[in-house]
Scaffold this active site. Sequence first.
Site, short mmCIF file in Angstrom:
data_model
loop_
_atom_site.label_atom_id
_atom_site.label_comp_id
_atom_site.label_asym_id
_atom_site.label_seq_id
_atom_site.Cartn_x
_atom_site.Cartn_y
_atom_site.Cartn_z
N TYR A 184 59.47 -32.74 -1.63
CA TYR A 184 60.37 -33.25 -2.66
C TYR A 184 61.26 -34.35 -2.07
O TYR A 184 61.49 -34.41 -0.86
CB TYR A 184 61.27 -32.13 -3.20
N SER B 194 53.92 -27.86 -10.23
CA SER B 194 52.97 -28.97 -10.33
C SER B 194 52.13 -28.86 -11.59
O SER B 194 51.88 -29.85 -12.29
CB SER B 194 52.06 -28.99 -9.09
N GLN C 14 48.82 -25.18 -3.14
CA GLN C 14 48.45 -25.97 -4.31
C GLN C 14 47.96 -25.14 -5.49
O GLN C 14 48.32 -25.41 -6.64
CB GLN C 14 47.39 -27.01 -3.93
N ASP D 205 51.03 -23.32 -7.28
CA ASP D 205 52.22 -24.13 -7.57
C ASP D 205 52.40 -24.35 -9.06
O ASP D 205 51.83 -25.28 -9.64
CB ASP D 205 52.09 -25.46 -6.82
N ARG E 165 55.67 -27.18 -1.16
CA ARG E 165 54.67 -28.17 -1.55
C ARG E 165 53.74 -28.42 -0.35
O ARG E 165 53.88 -29.38 0.38
CB ARG E 165 55.37 -29.46 -1.98
#
Length: 381
Positions: free
Chosen positions: A233, A137, A131, A134, A126
């Site tokens: 996380y 997400s 991004q 991912d 993360r």
Amino acid sequence: MIIAVPREVAPGERRIALVPEAVKRLVAQGFEVWVENAPPECDFPDAEFEAAGARIVNIQELYEGADMVVKVRPPMEHPDTGKHEADMLREGSCLVSVLQPFQSPDVIKRLVAKRITSFALDLMPRTTLAQDKDVLSSMSTIAGYKAVLLAANDLPKLMPMLMTAAGTLKPARVLVIGVGVAGLQAIATARRLGAVVEAFDIRPAVREQVESLGARFVAEEAIAVDAEQASGYARAQTASEQERMRDLLTRHISEADVVICSALVPGRRAPILLTRKQVEAMHPGAVIVDLAADQGGNCELTEPGQVVVHGGVRVHGPENVASSVPVHASQMFARNVRNFVMHLTSDGSLDIDMEDELTRGTLVTRDGKIIHDDVRADMEG
């Protein structure tokens, strides 16, 4: 390089790892893309893939010729071939997929035996760099949105406050527990529907995000300063921390019309946040949507894939929520996969750089060995 896209065979799975838009971009970059032929009712028909430059092949040809196979779900027994998808991979080829390596040791062993270079999309760090790659997400965004719609559909009252000639209707009260990507999207969606929203997470940085969406952060006494790992996380909580959190949330749970849970710890069973006793304190007609059902559930009464009615409270344990929106879920997943494939390749060939955090963080097996330290330790332990 031939990148192959099999149709998913897991029951109820309607997503696909690459959509025509992503295929077109990969073909423009010099890749050859093969897609398994699909039934007529598929959300992404063969004609659209062919128009994007893909070649439509049967399942046997796909696995025999692919240099890289990209999938949504971990390999499993194929109902048509009678073989395990991991065994169908060409020896020495590459697999990019959600692998769930801590829950699927048998799959990892099969990949090692076939000397497959495998990347687990669900182990993507993360970080800012990750991004646009991912998938967790992306899929959590959909899950958070759908959770609120599911609750609104089942709730015996309306979400917004309404002032009518027949009187004023109070807005529904929604509590979101676990404010990752899914939780934030749930907050935003519930607010758009007019609900009064409260939220909680053990990570201190989340409070500002919750309040920026117009929700109230509650039970702040249960925040743990060291709750967030470097990965972004939440870490697993101790038994005493979980007990303290449950005590502080009890009043908010009992007052809520809807409780949405989305607390997950990668590689572990989801923590129990709602006990049977807390559910029994809720009023009849209240709704719980447990987005952690795939990993055991945050509610003690959750049964994955089922709706449990207890004391008039309906406890939903939806599985694979993102697949219920297959078009947009596949589009988002495919963009993540396309970006990751481009990250892993150079001049049309696989280029593994172990100094790169995204490659190192997701590479599970290579050359007949388990490369990922945590996965290897889990398998050996």
